[in-house]
Scaffold this motif. Structure first.
Motif, PDB file in Angstrom:
ATOM      1  N   THR A  60      -0.824  -2.067  -4.872  1.00 55.25           N
ATOM      2  CA  THR A  60      -1.831  -1.050  -4.563  1.00 55.25           C
ATOM      3  C   THR A  60      -1.221   0.163  -3.866  1.00 55.25           C
ATOM      4  O   THR A  60      -1.725   0.648  -2.845  1.00 55.25           O
ATOM      5  CB  THR A  60      -2.953  -1.634  -3.672  1.00 55.25           C
ATOM      6  N   ILE A  61      -0.137   0.686  -4.434  1.00 62.18           N
ATOM      7  CA  ILE A  61       0.484   1.859  -3.796  1.00 62.18           C
ATOM      8  C   ILE A  61      -0.253   3.144  -4.164  1.00 62.18           C
ATOM      9  O   ILE A  61      -0.099   4.168  -3.494  1.00 62.18           O
ATOM     10  CB  ILE A  61       1.974   1.958  -4.155  1.00 62.18           C
ATOM     11  N   LYS A  62      -1.008   3.112  -5.270  1.00 64.06           N
ATOM     12  CA  LYS A  62      -1.866   4.233  -5.706  1.00 64.06           C
ATOM     13  C   LYS A  62      -1.050   5.512  -5.970  1.00 64.06           C
ATOM     14  O   LYS A  62       0.176   5.507  -5.936  1.00 64.06           O
ATOM     15  CB  LYS A  62      -2.977   4.476  -4.686  1.00 64.06           C
ATOM     16  N   GLU A  63      -1.792   6.568  -6.207  1.00 64.18           N
ATOM     17  CA  GLU A  63      -1.155   7.862  -6.528  1.00 64.18           C
ATOM     18  C   GLU A  63      -0.268   8.344  -5.389  1.00 64.18           C
ATOM     19  O   GLU A  63       0.836   8.854  -5.601  1.00 64.18           O
ATOM     20  CB  GLU A  63      -2.243   8.902  -6.809  1.00 64.18           C
ATOM     21  N   ILE A  96      -1.772   3.956 -10.050  1.00 61.84           N
ATOM     22  CA  ILE A  96      -1.187   5.259  -9.727  1.00 61.84           C
ATOM     23  C   ILE A  96      -1.876   6.390 -10.474  1.00 61.84           C
ATOM     24  O   ILE A  96      -1.802   7.549 -10.067  1.00 61.84           O
ATOM     25  CB  ILE A  96       0.337   5.284 -10.007  1.00 61.84           C
ATOM     26  N   GLY A  97      -2.588   6.080 -11.586  1.00 59.79           N
ATOM     27  CA  GLY A  97      -3.364   7.079 -12.302  1.00 59.79           C
ATOM     28  C   GLY A  97      -2.514   8.173 -12.943  1.00 59.79           C
ATOM     29  O   GLY A  97      -1.277   8.171 -12.868  1.00 59.79           O
ATOM     30  N   GLY A 148       0.788  -1.216   0.000  1.00 64.42           N
ATOM     31  CA  GLY A 148       0.000   0.000   0.000  1.00 64.42           C
ATOM     32  C   GLY A 148       0.826   1.276   0.000  1.00 64.42           C
ATOM     33  O   GLY A 148       2.065   1.240  -0.011  1.00 64.42           O
ATOM     34  N   PRO A 149       0.162   2.430   0.039  1.00 66.89           N
ATOM     35  CA  PRO A 149       0.873   3.722   0.017  1.00 66.89           C
ATOM     36  C   PRO A 149       1.828   3.902   1.194  1.00 66.89           C
ATOM     37  O   PRO A 149       2.924   4.452   1.045  1.00 66.89           O
ATOM     38  CB  PRO A 149      -0.262   4.755   0.071  1.00 66.89           C
ATOM     39  N   THR A 150       1.425   3.412   2.386  1.00 66.86           N
ATOM     40  CA  THR A 150       2.274   3.587   3.581  1.00 66.86           C
ATOM     41  C   THR A 150       3.566   2.790   3.454  1.00 66.86           C
ATOM     42  O   THR A 150       4.652   3.266   3.815  1.00 66.86           O
ATOM     43  CB  THR A 150       1.513   3.138   4.849  1.00 66.86           C
ATOM     44  N   GLY A 151       3.464   1.570   2.942  1.00 71.95           N
ATOM     45  CA  GLY A 151       4.664   0.767   2.718  1.00 71.95           C
ATOM     46  C   GLY A 151       5.564   1.386   1.672  1.00 71.95           C
ATOM     47  O   GLY A 151       6.797   1.382   1.802  1.00 71.95           O
ATOM     48  N   ALA A 152       4.942   1.936   0.616  1.00 68.89           N
ATOM     49  CA  ALA A 152       5.720   2.606  -0.431  1.00 68.89           C
ATOM     50  C   ALA A 152       6.459   3.808   0.140  1.00 68.89           C
ATOM     51  O   ALA A 152       7.610   4.088  -0.238  1.00 68.89           O
ATOM     52  CB  ALA A 152       4.807   3.035  -1.576  1.00 68.89           C
ATOM     53  N   ARG A 153       5.807   4.505   1.052  1.00 65.13           N
ATOM     54  CA  ARG A 153       6.454   5.677   1.670  1.00 65.13           C
ATOM     55  C   ARG A 153       7.702   5.256   2.468  1.00 65.13           C
ATOM     56  O   ARG A 153       8.746   5.911   2.395  1.00 65.13           O
ATOM     57  CB  ARG A 153       5.466   6.386   2.590  1.00 65.13           C
TER      58      ARG A 153
END
Length: 1065
Positions: A761-764, A790-791, A735-740
């Motif tokens: 699912t890291i998204k934008e 990520i769009g 997810g986004p938090t892991g990507a951060r």
């Protein structure tokens, strides 16, 4: 002061002035107009530093007393230590140099020591170096040092930078036999000749085996005792002359250094215990101004607190070429034998790792060489090439023992006498070796020999020369075994022999213990003591002891050191006991691995073979019992299966992974996919990646159950890890938090080169964090972010980063719905980006509006080599725009446009671009209905194009006319190598045209005509055409309604006409 000063000290000046000080002298003399610019330039052009100094001194000598006086005054006022050395200490120094050159120059072959001229700069001792036996260190690391900076020998005692100071305490570590003492000799001899470290006035080389002979010493007496010609030791103790004190072989010191209880002493004349003297010198209480260089085996070096060590270096082992050269030197008169020995060593992964150590390589090479030379002479010996440690050392002893025997085989009496003498020597030396091992004594003196009943006159035999090294000094004679492992093997032979008749515990030298009857009880006792020993110093001894129970070793040494077939009564029970040591729990330690080595030495390999077979078949799931886990840990070190990649996918649990951590550390390429790992396992792996010992370079954790918490654990490890270059986290849920968390780590990590976050699912939001990292990270070259939603906004953030980042080479953004807005931002970045080589934008809903933006980037960008735009919505309008860009592009080599609703018009535009484009090598237009019209246009381009090698046109609505045009082009084209026409409708007529082309074309090597309605006639045409074609290596004719009998006939015909061509039909 008079003119004679410069002449009187001419020799000293030439010897002692350093490059930096020479520059200062020249600058000073130029200011006084005592040297002209031309004279200074002439002097500095001399080949070596001594010649440069000599030129300056000679020039000044001819310029009168003022020049001589000026030089004297300058040296006296700016470098008083050097002035004192030149005028007062020089005679003493000269005598010292002569002594060192004479002593250290003997037997030193400089040319073969290139390996020692560069040391590895390391940051302290690793856990395995502090805890494990030398051999276990080599086996665990597979003989390869971790990635480290190197430092040349001549810079070992210099500052690392302009703002740092020289190290006071330097420690060089290396396993037994790696060349520590040889390194010292090389340094001392090179320094004494004036080739390095000219700023050091005195180099004082001492060995700990020499210090063992003293009980008490003062600092000054230490110097005077070892170097009687140094009549004024106060110049060293007071720091008047820069001094390097070398203390070689800390592991041989009889008394452990105790820094926590050091009695402080600052008086250089006061006599104190030698161990206390050494600790005071290292702490700086004595000889404060002197630099100190200690060499040691790794475990012993841990006695010196890390806070006192300013610089630690490690001696590296042989590289492949150096091992070959070493063996060539061993077998100078027989290069073929050298090659055979190297071949056998290289075929055994474990032996090859240990042969990176010169001392072991000598023993191993000698043993295998001896076997190869005598195997044909003695056909009754069916032992084969020695592979285990015990077999290697048995052959070495057989070679050493036979060297004392008479050459004539008939002299039976003399042979028996020689055997008895040999047994007596081995028995005495074995007892010395065994109890020395228990006391951690590796150096012995004449009093030790006498104490163990060793006849010194027998030490002159050839056998002893193979086993012992003798060092004679003025005040003592010291003996040590040629290599640590020889002491351990001799100790094992003694214990094996003594255990058959001993009634008390052999580990208690006094004999006062509870009775122990029978060999097996003594064997079990030795194994248990090895398992309990914290320092692991009995591990190799126990391996050898186990090996003496193997049939092969008994066959080798029977009649000499062993009784024939006596092992049969002990072997099966010993195997059972060793296996019982493994049946405990999942806490797999290096002790369990060593027990597996013992089973290997005893030649019980069933468990290891079963697990290895399962590893080959990737069928380990469900079979990892505690015993099998121990076997797996052992195989991770020795099996060839793990050489390229260690694949432990779909077979591990949390507990098993935890038990294997210490072995996984040293797997260079580790796959742990599809193990259903959760975040708790990531905590384990994170701790593993954080240690200094970690050698993992590639780690794959794809298809597990890792969330943001697990990603954070891995990210923390990336802040300190120095080895990992590729991390694959495909198909997890970070997810986004892991990507951060990973992005924050990338801002500091300068090692990781490849990161795969596909389908996480890291998204934008996650893409934004990674984009920020790309602004500061200049090491990452590959980033996979496909299927992450990520769009367009996420793509824009990454595009902004690409305008500044020049290190990223490959960016995969497939299936992210970035749309035309996102591609417009990315292509704008490509106009200025000079680093990206591969960009994948497959399945991203890019419409025809994105075409002009892509075309603009293609006109401007000169570095992109591969562009994947498959499965988008470009239509003919987008395709034509891209074609216009390709007309001007001179960099792109691969363009994927499949499944983009492209038709004949875009195909024609691309064809027109191909007529002038000279860079594109691969074009993929499959699943686009270009029809015959498009194919005709492309065919016309192929007649002119000379670079396109791959053309993919599957399911492209190509019929007979298109195939005929293509065939006509193939008669002319000389560049196309791969052509895929699967799923079209070229029919019999198209096949005939293609057949005619194949008779002429020589460049095409791969052709797919699957599902093209060729029928039997078309297939026969193709098969017949191949009779004269020798370029095609693969052809696919499946799905063409040929039938089973027809397929066999066609297949046989192609194999007859073109034997080198693989056919699928």
């Amino acid at each position: 002061m008079d003119e004679a000063w410069i002449n009187r000290y001419h020799k000293q000046l030439v010897r002692s002035i350093s490059p930096q000080f020479l520059e200062e002298i020249i600058c000073y003399l130029r200011q006084l107009d005592l040297l002209t610019a031309e004279e200074a330039e002439w002097a500095q052009e001399a080949r070596s530093l001594p010649e440069q100094v000599r030129a300056v001194v000679d020039l000044l000598a001819g310029k009168g007393s003022f020049a001589s006086q000026s030089l004297q005054t300058f040296i006296e006022t700016t470098n008083s230590q050097l002035y004192l050395y030149i005028t007062v200490y020089e005679p003493m120094v000269q005598k010292h140099l002569e002594n060192l050159q004479s002593y250290y120059g003997n037997g030193l072959e400089i040319g073969s020591l290139q390996r020692l001229t560069n040391l590895l700069l390391v940051e302290g001792l690793t856990d395995i170096q502090q805890k494990e036996h030398d051999i276990l260190q080599i086996e665990a690391t597979k003989g390869l040092q971790n990635v480290s900076k190197s430092i040349p020998l001549e810079k070992l005692f210099l500052p690392l930078s302009k703002v740092s100071i020289p190290p006071r305490i330097s420690v060089t570590i290396g396993v037994a036999g790696i060349g520590k003492s040889t390194l010292v000799k090389l340094f001392v001899y090179t320094w004494a000749k004036g080739e390095i470290n000219r700023d050091i006035i005195f180099v004082l080389p001492l060995t700990f085996r020499e210090l063992n002979t003293y009980e008490k010493l003062s600092a000054e007496k230490l110097i005077c005792s070892a170097f009687p010609h140094i009549t004024e030791p106060n110049c060293i103790s007071a720091g008047a002359a820069r001094t390097l004190l070398i203390l070689d072989g800390l592991d041989e010191f009889k008394t452990p250094l105790d820094f926590s209880n050091t009695v402080v002493c600052t008086d250089p004349k006061k006599e104190i215990q030698v161990d206390n003297l050494i600790t005071n010198i290292i702490r700086g209480n004595l000889l404060r101004e002197a630099s100190v260089w200690v060499t040691s085996r790794p475990a012993a070096a841990s006695q010196i607190p890390g806070g006192l060590v300013d610089r630690m270096t490690e001696i590296r082992g042989f590289a492949a070429a150096e091992m070959k050269d070493f063996l060539d030197q061993m077998f100078l008169d027989n290069k073929d034998l050298s090659g055979q020995v190297l071949h056998h060593i290289s075929a055994n992964r474990s032996l090859h790792a240990m042969c990176t150590v010169p001392g072991f390589c000598w023993i191993c090479g000698s043993s295998i060489g001896y076997y190869l030379k005598h195997s044909t002479d003695q056909p009754q010996e069916t032992t084969g090439v020695p592979k285990t440690l015990s077999e290697i050392y048995s052959y070495y002893f057989k070679m050493a023992l036979s060297s004392d025997w008479p050459e004539k085989p008939r002299e039976t009496l003399r042979i028996e006498q020689a055997v008895n003498n040999s047994r007596k020597i081995v028995g005495s030396l074995g007892r010395l070796a065994f109890y020395g091992l228990l006391k951690k004594r590796y150096v012995f003196y004449e009093q030790d020999m006498k104490a163990y009943g060793i006849d010194l006159s027998l030490l002159q035999t050839s056998l002893c020369s193979q086993l012992l090294l003798k060092e004679e000094m003025q005040s003592f004679t010291a003996y040590c075994f040629s290599h640590l492992t020889l002491q351990e093997f001799l100790a094992a032979i003694y214990y094996y022999t003594a255990a058959k008749r001993a009634i008390f515990d052999l580990f208690t030298e006094s004999g006062m213990s509870w009775p122990k009857l029978g060999f097996l009880n003594h064997f079990k006792n030795a194994v248990q003591r090895s398992l309990q020993a914290e320092d692991r110093q009995l591990d190799i001894f126990v391996r050898f002891l186990s090996g003496l129970l193997s049939p092969q070793v008994n066959k080798l040494l029977a009649g000499w050191l062993l009784v024939k077939d006596e092992h049969n009564s002990f072997r099966s029970q010993a195997v059972g006991f060793l296996q019982g040591c493994l049946n405990t729990d999942y806490a797999i330690s290096s002790r369990a691995v060593n027990t597996m080595h013992c089973l290997h030495e005893i030649q019980h390999t069933e468990v290891a073979k079963m697990v290895e077979e399962a590893m080959k078949n990737e069928s380990l799931a469900g079979m990892l019992t505690p015993v099998n886990c121990s076997a797996l840990a052992y195989l991770l070190q020795v099996s060839d299966i793990c050489t390229e990649e260690t694949n432990l996918s779909n077979c591990l649990t949390y507990n098993i992974c935890k038990s294997l951590l210490s072995q996984l550390l040293f797997c260079h390429n580790l796959r742990l996919d599809n193990n259903r790992f959760k975040d708790n396992v990531m905590e384990l792996l994170g701790s593993m990646l954080s240690v200094k010992d970690c050698h993992i370079q590639k780690l794959s954790l794809a298809e597990n159950q890792i969330s943001n918490k697990g990603a954070k654990a891995l990210a923390r490890s990336l802040l300190v890890n120095r080895s990992l270059t590729a991390l694959d986290l495909r198909n997890n849920s970070i997810g986004p938090t892991g990507a951060r968390a990973l992005a924050d780590a990338l801002k500091q990590n300068q090692v990781l080169l490849s990161l795969n976050l596909q389908h996480n699912t890291i998204k934008e939001e996650g893409a934004t964090f990674l984009a920020e990292a790309l602004l500061t990270n200049h090491r990452l070259t590959t980033l996979h972010l496909q299927k992450n939603a990520i769009g367009a906004h996420g793509a824009k953030r990454i595009a902004e980063a690409l305008k500044q980042n020049c290190s990223l080479k490959e960016l995969i953004l497939q299936s992210n719905s970035i749309s035309s807005a996102g591609v417009t931002a990315l292509t704008a970045a490509l106009c200025s980006n000079k680093g990206l080589i591969n960009l994948n934008l497959r399945e991203n809903s890019i419409s025809k509006e994105g075409g002009p933006a892509i075309a603009h980037a293609l006109r401007t960008n000169s570095t992109l080599r591969k562009l994947d735009l498959a499965a988008n919505l470009l239509y003919d309008e987008g395709g034509k725009a891209i074609a216009l860009g390709m007309k001007e592009n001179r960099a792109l080599k691969s363009l994927h446009l499949q499944w983009n609703f492209i038709q004949a018009k875009a195909a024609a535009a691309l064809a027109q671009a191909l007529q002038s484009n000279s860079s594109l090598a691969s074009l993929d237009l499959q699943e686009n209905a270009i029809g015959d019209e498009g194919m005709v246009a492309l065919s016309a381009a192929l007649k002119l194009n000379t670079t396109l090698a791959h053309l993919h046109l599957q399911v492209a609505s190509i019929g007979v006319a298109g195939a005929q045009a293509l065939a006509e082009a193939l008669m002319v084209n000389k560049s196309l190598q791969i052509l895929d026409l699967r799923g079209n409708s070229i029919g019999v007529a198209g096949a005939k045209a293609m057949a005619d082309a194949l008779k002429v074309n020589r460049s095409l090597c791969w052709l797919n005509l699957q599902e093209n309605s060729l029928g039997m006639d078309g297939a026969i045409c193709i098969a017949t055409a191949l009779k004269g074609n020798h370029g095609l290596t693969y052809i696919n004719l499946q799905g063409n309604r040929i039938g089973q009998s027809g397929a066999k006939m066609i297949s046989d015909a192609i194999r007859t006409n073109s034997p080198s061509c693989v056919v699928d039909v």
